[in-house]
Design a protein around this motif. Structure first.
Motif, PDB file in Angstrom:
ATOM      1  N   SER A   1      11.681  -6.214  -2.810  1.00  0.00           N
ATOM      2  CA  SER A   1      11.697  -4.904  -3.695  1.00  0.00           C
ATOM      3  C   SER A   1      10.613  -4.101  -3.399  1.00  0.00           C
ATOM      4  O   SER A   1      10.563  -2.647  -3.488  1.00  0.00           O
ATOM      5  N   ILE A   2       9.555  -4.705  -3.070  1.00  0.00           N
ATOM      6  CA  ILE A   2       8.142  -3.919  -2.732  1.00  0.00           C
ATOM      7  C   ILE A   2       8.389  -3.181  -1.232  1.00  0.00           C
ATOM      8  O   ILE A   2       8.204  -2.000  -0.981  1.00  0.00           O
ATOM      9  N   ILE A   3       9.039  -3.846  -0.489  1.00  0.00           N
ATOM     10  CA  ILE A   3       9.366  -3.382   0.816  1.00  0.00           C
ATOM     11  C   ILE A   3      10.124  -2.233   0.867  1.00  0.00           C
ATOM     12  O   ILE A   3       9.940  -1.247   1.430  1.00  0.00           O
ATOM     13  N   GLU A   4      11.232  -2.197  -0.030  1.00  0.00           N
ATOM     14  CA  GLU A   4      12.343  -1.176  -0.326  1.00  0.00           C
ATOM     15  C   GLU A   4      11.442  -0.141  -0.739  1.00  0.00           C
ATOM     16  O   GLU A   4      11.734   1.122  -0.447  1.00  0.00           O
ATOM     17  N   ALA A   5      10.532  -0.146  -1.523  1.00  0.00           N
ATOM     18  CA  ALA A   5       9.973   0.903  -2.257  1.00  0.00           C
ATOM     19  C   ALA A   5       8.693   1.463  -1.568  1.00  0.00           C
ATOM     20  O   ALA A   5       8.436   2.473  -1.542  1.00  0.00           O
ATOM     21  N   SER A   6       8.761   0.700  -0.228  1.00  0.00           N
ATOM     22  CA  SER A   6       7.588   1.316   0.764  1.00  0.00           C
ATOM     23  C   SER A   6       8.382   2.570   1.621  1.00  0.00           C
ATOM     24  O   SER A   6       7.625   3.346   2.329  1.00  0.00           O
ATOM     25  N   HIS A   7       9.753   2.708   1.603  1.00  0.00           N
ATOM     26  CA  HIS A   7      10.397   3.592   2.145  1.00  0.00           C
ATOM     27  C   HIS A   7      10.259   3.702   3.536  1.00  0.00           C
ATOM     28  O   HIS A   7      10.259   4.787   4.272  1.00  0.00           O
ATOM     29  N   ASN A   8      10.320   2.712   4.433  1.00  0.00           N
ATOM     30  CA  ASN A   8      10.377   2.410   5.736  1.00  0.00           C
ATOM     31  C   ASN A   8      11.508   1.880   6.298  1.00  0.00           C
ATOM     32  O   ASN A   8      11.376   0.558   6.175  1.00  0.00           O
ATOM     33  N   VAL A   9      12.479   2.306   6.928  1.00  0.00           N
ATOM     34  CA  VAL A   9      13.518   1.604   7.196  1.00  0.00           C
ATOM     35  C   VAL A   9      13.606   0.561   8.123  1.00  0.00           C
ATOM     36  O   VAL A   9      14.400  -0.137   8.116  1.00  0.00           O
ATOM     37  N   VAL A  10      12.684   0.931   9.231  1.00  0.00           N
ATOM     38  CA  VAL A  10      12.565  -0.010  10.071  1.00  0.00           C
ATOM     39  C   VAL A  10      11.877  -1.271   9.513  1.00  0.00           C
ATOM     40  O   VAL A  10      12.476  -2.449   9.908  1.00  0.00           O
TER      41      VAL A  10
ATOM     42  N   GLU B   1       0.994  -1.178   0.026  1.00  0.00           N
ATOM     43  CA  GLU B   1       0.114  -0.015  -0.021  1.00  0.00           C
ATOM     44  C   GLU B   1       0.847   1.337  -0.136  1.00  0.00           C
ATOM     45  O   GLU B   1       0.573   2.214  -0.999  1.00  0.00           O
ATOM     46  N   ARG B   2       1.890   1.242   0.857  1.00  0.00           N
ATOM     47  CA  ARG B   2       2.782   2.418   0.962  1.00  0.00           C
ATOM     48  C   ARG B   2       3.655   2.622  -0.437  1.00  0.00           C
ATOM     49  O   ARG B   2       3.946   3.747  -0.727  1.00  0.00           O
ATOM     50  N   ALA B   3       4.006   1.359  -0.765  1.00  0.00           N
ATOM     51  CA  ALA B   3       4.954   1.419  -2.233  1.00  0.00           C
ATOM     52  C   ALA B   3       4.061   2.083  -3.414  1.00  0.00           C
ATOM     53  O   ALA B   3       4.357   2.811  -4.148  1.00  0.00           O
ATOM     54  N   ALA B   4       2.654   1.707  -3.329  1.00  0.00           N
ATOM     55  CA  ALA B   4       1.980   2.160  -4.530  1.00  0.00           C
ATOM     56  C   ALA B   4       1.749   3.773  -4.313  1.00  0.00           C
ATOM     57  O   ALA B   4       1.568   4.512  -5.335  1.00  0.00           O
ATOM     58  N   ARG B   5       1.745   4.175  -3.099  1.00  0.00           N
ATOM     59  CA  ARG B   5       1.395   5.666  -2.743  1.00  0.00           C
ATOM     60  C   ARG B   5       2.632   6.607  -2.808  1.00  0.00           C
ATOM     61  O   ARG B   5       2.726   7.813  -3.489  1.00  0.00           O
ATOM     62  N   LEU B   6       3.932   5.797  -2.218  1.00  0.00           N
ATOM     63  CA  LEU B   6       4.945   6.650  -2.118  1.00  0.00           C
ATOM     64  C   LEU B   6       6.479   6.361  -2.659  1.00  0.00           C
ATOM     65  O   LEU B   6       7.210   7.112  -2.999  1.00  0.00           O
ATOM     66  N   GLY B   7       6.341   5.069  -3.554  1.00  0.00           N
ATOM     67  CA  GLY B   7       7.359   4.736  -4.242  1.00  0.00           C
ATOM     68  C   GLY B   7       7.458   5.503  -5.263  1.00  0.00           C
ATOM     69  O   GLY B   7       6.697   6.159  -6.042  1.00  0.00           O
ATOM     70  N   SER B   8       8.756   6.025  -5.635  1.00  0.00           N
ATOM     71  CA  SER B   8       9.062   6.572  -6.934  1.00  0.00           C
ATOM     72  C   SER B   8       8.926   5.715  -8.257  1.00  0.00           C
ATOM     73  O   SER B   8       8.801   4.461  -7.978  1.00  0.00           O
ATOM     74  N   ASP B   9       8.859   6.371  -9.266  1.00  0.00           N
ATOM     75  CA  ASP B   9       8.904   5.641 -10.647  1.00  0.00           C
ATOM     76  C   ASP B   9      10.021   4.548 -10.562  1.00  0.00           C
ATOM     77  O   ASP B   9      10.041   3.505 -11.343  1.00  0.00           O
ATOM     78  N   THR B  10      11.354   5.180 -10.124  1.00  0.00           N
ATOM     79  CA  THR B  10      12.385   4.177 -10.106  1.00  0.00           C
ATOM     80  C   THR B  10      12.188   2.986  -9.377  1.00  0.00           C
ATOM     81  O   THR B  10      12.621   1.832  -9.646  1.00  0.00           O
TER      82      THR B  10
ATOM     83  N   LEU C   1       0.658  -2.471  -8.310  1.00  0.00           N
ATOM     84  CA  LEU C   1       1.647  -1.404  -8.015  1.00  0.00           C
ATOM     85  C   LEU C   1       1.815  -0.261  -8.994  1.00  0.00           C
ATOM     86  O   LEU C   1       2.173   0.830  -8.853  1.00  0.00           O
ATOM     87  N   ILE C   2       2.102  -0.757 -10.591  1.00  0.00           N
ATOM     88  CA  ILE C   2       2.199   0.155 -11.401  1.00  0.00           C
ATOM     89  C   ILE C   2       1.120   0.949 -11.872  1.00  0.00           C
ATOM     90  O   ILE C   2       1.288   2.070 -12.144  1.00  0.00           O
TER      91      ILE C   2
END
Length: 255
Positions: free
Chosen positions: A156-165, A113-122, A209-210
């Motif tokens: 890769s989805i977790i990385e795209a969510s940008h939550n380091v914890v 959910e976070r990755a779809a909202r907050l992930g960059s195109d990269t 996600l896309i």
């Protein structure tokens, strides 16, 4: 007055902060070898003594480790997340696998959910690149590669969510998954029917996600992990049934 003199930051401190951030964000991963000293000093535009000072500080902090004759590596900071005794305990009890999947369903649903909202195109391009590798592994009947890419896709989805914890916690959880502590996930990828279903489920996650469909991405992840849970329960039930059947066969042969 609350003001204090401003002092210039030591170059070694700036290097320490940059390496810490790379480790924190999961870019420098455990076991990663740093470039040779001369090359790294040139990349960072600092003197070699300043670099040595920074590396010494990072080693003292437990973030880097030096191997004589091999170089300097990112320390296995994930190794302490679960003690060997606890990992062994997980492996002996089926309920741990079910709890693990329930935990993943909650965490990864949120991550998608976070990755779809907050992930960059990269970020999403990375997800696509991993998924394309999954498709190739599926087409070439490489079950082992497909199982390995499964973990990479979810990470890769977790990385795209940008939550380091969440990133470091789930990376630690995946290390246990790769080592087969919870269950042997390669079994599912060796069954052609299940492999096709799993690929379709990963495609649904990817496509949501896309499309930046946050709710759809979360639902697709939850549906996928519910399917994995059901398949694992079926495997456990089949193993118990086979054990009973063998006992009956032994009885018939003895009689």
């Amino acid at each position: 007055m609350p003001f204090r003199p401003v002092s210039p930051e030591k170059l070694s401190s700036a290097v320490v902060r940059q390496v810490e951030e790379l480790i924190l964000r999961g870019i420098l991963q455990p076991g990663k070898r740093l470039p040779p000293e001369r090359e790294l000093a040139e990349r960072l535009c600092v003197s070699r003594p300043s670099l040595r000072d920074a590396i010494a500080q990072l080693q003292d902090a437990g973030l880097l480790t030096a191997k004589p004759g091999a170089g300097v590596f990112v320390a296995n900071v994930l190794g302490s997340a679960f003690s060997p005794a606890l990992a062994a305990l997980f492996s002996r009890h089926d309920e741990a696998a079910m709890d693990y999947l329930a935990f993943r369903r909650d965490m990864e649903g949120l991550a998608a959910e976070r990755a779809a909202r907050l992930g960059s195109d990269t970020d999403l391009a990375v997800v696509t690149a991993v998924f394309r590798k999954m498709e190739t592994a599926h087409d070439t009947q490489s079950a082992e590669d497909e199982a390995a890419l499964d973990a990479q896709f979810h990470m890769s989805i977790i990385e795209a969510s940008h939550n380091v914890v969440m990133l470091h916690m789930m990376r630690s959880m995946y290390e246990l998954l790769r080592s087969g502590v919870f269950y042997n996930r390669q079994i599912m990828f060796k069954q052609q029917t299940k492999r096709a279903v799993l690929l379709d489920q990963h495609r649904a996650i990817h496509d949501a996600l896309i499309a930046r469909d946050a709710a759809g991405a979360r639902e697709a992840v939850e549906a996928h992990l519910t399917y994995v849970e059901r398949a694992l329960l079926d495997q456990q039930r089949a193993a118990r049934h086979e054990d009973v059947a063998r006992q009956r066969l032994d009885q018939e042969l003895d009689g």
